[in-house]
Design a protein around this motif. Structure first.
Motif, PDB file in Angstrom:
ATOM      1  N   VAL A   1       3.893 -24.315  -2.608  1.00 30.44           N
ATOM      2  CA  VAL A   1       4.940 -23.836  -1.700  1.00 30.44           C
ATOM      3  C   VAL A   1       4.325 -23.190  -0.465  1.00 30.44           C
ATOM      4  CG1 VAL A   1       5.115 -21.582  -2.836  1.00 30.44           C
ATOM      5  CG2 VAL A   1       7.087 -22.499  -1.601  1.00 30.44           C
TER       6      VAL A   1
ATOM      7  N   GLU B   1       6.582 -25.951   3.675  1.00 33.13           N
ATOM      8  CA  GLU B   1       7.425 -24.993   4.394  1.00 33.13           C
ATOM      9  C   GLU B   1       8.174 -25.694   5.530  1.00 33.13           C
ATOM     10  OE1 GLU B   1       9.456 -21.798   5.755  1.00 33.13           O
ATOM     11  OE2 GLU B   1       8.385 -21.974   3.842  1.00 33.13           O
TER      12      GLU B   1
ATOM     13  N   LEU C   1      11.142 -27.576   4.065  1.00 34.29           N
ATOM     14  CA  LEU C   1      12.241 -26.683   3.693  1.00 34.29           C
ATOM     15  C   LEU C   1      13.020 -26.248   4.928  1.00 34.29           C
ATOM     16  CD1 LEU C   1      10.444 -24.479   0.995  1.00 34.29           C
ATOM     17  CD2 LEU C   1      12.090 -26.313   0.596  1.00 34.29           C
TER      18      LEU C   1
ATOM     19  N   ASN D   1      16.614 -20.395   0.784  1.00 33.37           N
ATOM     20  CA  ASN D   1      15.909 -19.673  -0.276  1.00 33.37           C
ATOM     21  C   ASN D   1      14.506 -20.229  -0.476  1.00 33.37           C
ATOM     22  OD1 ASN D   1      18.250 -18.193  -0.704  1.00 33.37           O
ATOM     23  ND2 ASN D   1      18.990 -19.588  -2.300  1.00 33.37           N
ATOM     24  N   ARG D   2      13.680 -19.434  -1.119  1.00 37.57           N
ATOM     25  CA  ARG D   2      12.338 -19.865  -1.466  1.00 37.57           C
ATOM     26  C   ARG D   2      12.134 -19.677  -2.975  1.00 37.57           C
ATOM     27  NH1 ARG D   2      13.200 -21.870   2.499  1.00 37.57           N
ATOM     28  NH2 ARG D   2      12.003 -21.960   4.445  1.00 37.57           N
TER      29      ARG D   2
END
Length: 332
Positions: A14, A20, A23, A30-31
Motif C-alpha cells: 500500500v 496510492e 486509489l 479510506n486506506r
C-alpha cells in the motif's frame, strides 16, 4: 487507468506510489489497515485483511498484511505494509454503480456468460466453473460473477494467487493411505489399528486434547483433523470409550492447516471444482447447501459419508471429510 496497469499493481504494498496513485485516481478515500484487539495495548492483530471501496466508482481494493500473506508466524502480523491482493470491478451489483472504465481482457459488463467464456478461454487456462467462472492468469485468479440469469457481468475479481507456506525444517511421516483411514471409521481410540495408523502423525501426543474436545487437531503440519465420539458411561455402568467418527483433510491454509499430502477418496483433488467433484463421484450429491462464498455437498456411501466443503468464488475444494456410517449430520 489502463486495465493492464491496474492489474500490474497486485502484489505491491500500500506504500507503493503507484498503488496510492490508483486509489486517488479511483477516488477511494479510506486506506487499509489491520484490525488490532482494542482490549490489549499494541495488539495483537485480529484481522489481517482490509477492503477499501468507491461504490460510486464501481471498484474495490482488497489488502492483506504481508506477514499473513506469506505465511509467517502471527507474532509478525502488523509489522509490515499491507499488500494489494484483490481488485473488484463491479457491473450489475447491488448498491454499487457500474465500473465506468475499460475492463481487463477485453471484457464488457454487458457480456453474457457464453461470451465471457469465449473471450477468457482463448487467453486463460484451467477454467473452474460452478456458480461463477474462474481462470488462472499468470499468477492471478480471474473470477467472473454473473447477474440477470447469466446475461451480464455482476463482478470481475482479479486476485493474486496465495504463495505456498514456508517449508518446514524437518521431514514429515508419510501419510496413510485412504483405504487404511477408511478402515478406522467406527473403531475405538484404544484399538491397536488406530494407533498404528495415526501415531506416526502424532495422535499419541493429543490424547488429552481428545479427552477434552473429542478432536485430534493434526492440521499443522499434516492437514488432518480427526474426530471422536465422547467417552461416557454406558447403561449398567460400563464405560463406553471414544470411537473414531470422522476425519477431515484440508487444503493449505484452510483451518490454518498445511496441505494434506496424501490421497483423497474417489481420486478427488483440492484443485477440483464442485462440478469436477460431482463428476468423479458419478452422481449428484445427496445433500447440498450453497451460500454466496462457499458450499457443502454430501454423498452417502455404504462404508462412509463423504462431505466436501468448497469455495464458490474460486471454485476449488477446501476440505474433504470422511464420516462413519450413521453419525453424519444434515448440512441444513
Amino acid at each position: 487507468m489502463n486495465p493492464t496497469d491496474l492489474l500490474a499493481l497486485l502484489g505491491r504494498p500500500v506504500t507503493d506510489p503507484l498503488v496510492e496513485a490508483a486509489l486517488r485516481y479511483h477516488a477511494v478515500r479510506n486506506r487499509p489497515e489491520v484490525e488490532i484487539d482494542d482490549e490489549i495495548a499494541d495488539g495483537p492483530v485480529v484481522e489481517t485483511q482490509s477492503w477499501v471501496k468507491n461504490s460510486r466508482g464501481g471498484i474495490e481494493f482488497g489488502f492483506e498484511d504481508e506477514a499473513s500473506w506469506i505465511g509467517l508466524d502471527e507474532t509478525e502480523f502488523g509489522k509490515r505494509p499491507m499488500l494489494l491482493t484483490q481488485i473488484y470491478l463491479y457491473g450489475q451489483h447491488p448498491n454499487v454503480r457500474p465500473y465506468p472504465y475499460l475492463l481487463p481482457f477485453g471484457l464488457k459488463l454487458s457480456d453474457d456468460r457464453a461470451t465471457v467464456r469465449r473471450k477468457m478461454d482463448a487467453i486463460g487456462s484451467n477454467r473452474h466453473s460452478y456458480v461463477r467462472d474462474t481462470w488462472d492468469m499468470q499468477g492471478n485468479l480471474v473470477v467472473v460473477s454473473y447477474a440477470a440469469g447469466d446475461s451480464c457481468i455482476d463482478c470481475v475479481l482479479c486476485e493474486l494467487m496465495e504463495p505456498p507456506l514456508p517449508p518446514l525444517g524437518y521431514t514429515l511421516a508419510a501419510p496413510p493411505s485412504i483405504e487404511s483411514l477408511v478402515a478406522l471409521l467406527g473403531m475405538a481410540l484404544s484399538d491397536p489399528a488406530v494407533g498404528q495408523t495415526l501415531n506416526p502423525l502424532g495422535l499419541q501426543d493429543h490424547l488429552e486434547q481428545i479427552r477434552e474436545t473429542n478432536t485430534c487437531d493434526l492440521c499443522d503440519p499434516h492437514g488432518l483433523m480427526v474426530e471422536f465420539t465422547a467417552a461416557r458411561p454406558a447403561r449398567g455402568g460400563k464405560a463406553q470409550e471414544a470411537l473414531l467418527m470422522g476425519m477431515t483433510f484440508c487444503r493449505e491454509r484452510e483451518l490454518e492447516a498445511r496441505a494434506w499430502r496424501g490421497g483423497l477418496p474417489f481420486e478427488l483433488s483440492f484443485e477440483d471444482s464442485p462440478e469436477t467433484a460431482e463428476r468423479k463421484l458419478g452422481r449428484p450429491p445427496d445433500e447440498r447447501m450453497d451460500d454466496d462464498y462457499s458450499g457443502i455437498a454430501l454423498w452417502h456411501e455404504p462404508d462412509f459419508s463423504l462431505r466436501v466443503f468448497y469455495s464458490t468464488v474460486e471454485n476449488r475444494l477446501a476440505r474433504v471429510s470422511l464420516i462413519a456410517p450413521g453419525v453424519w449430520k444434515r448440512v441444513e
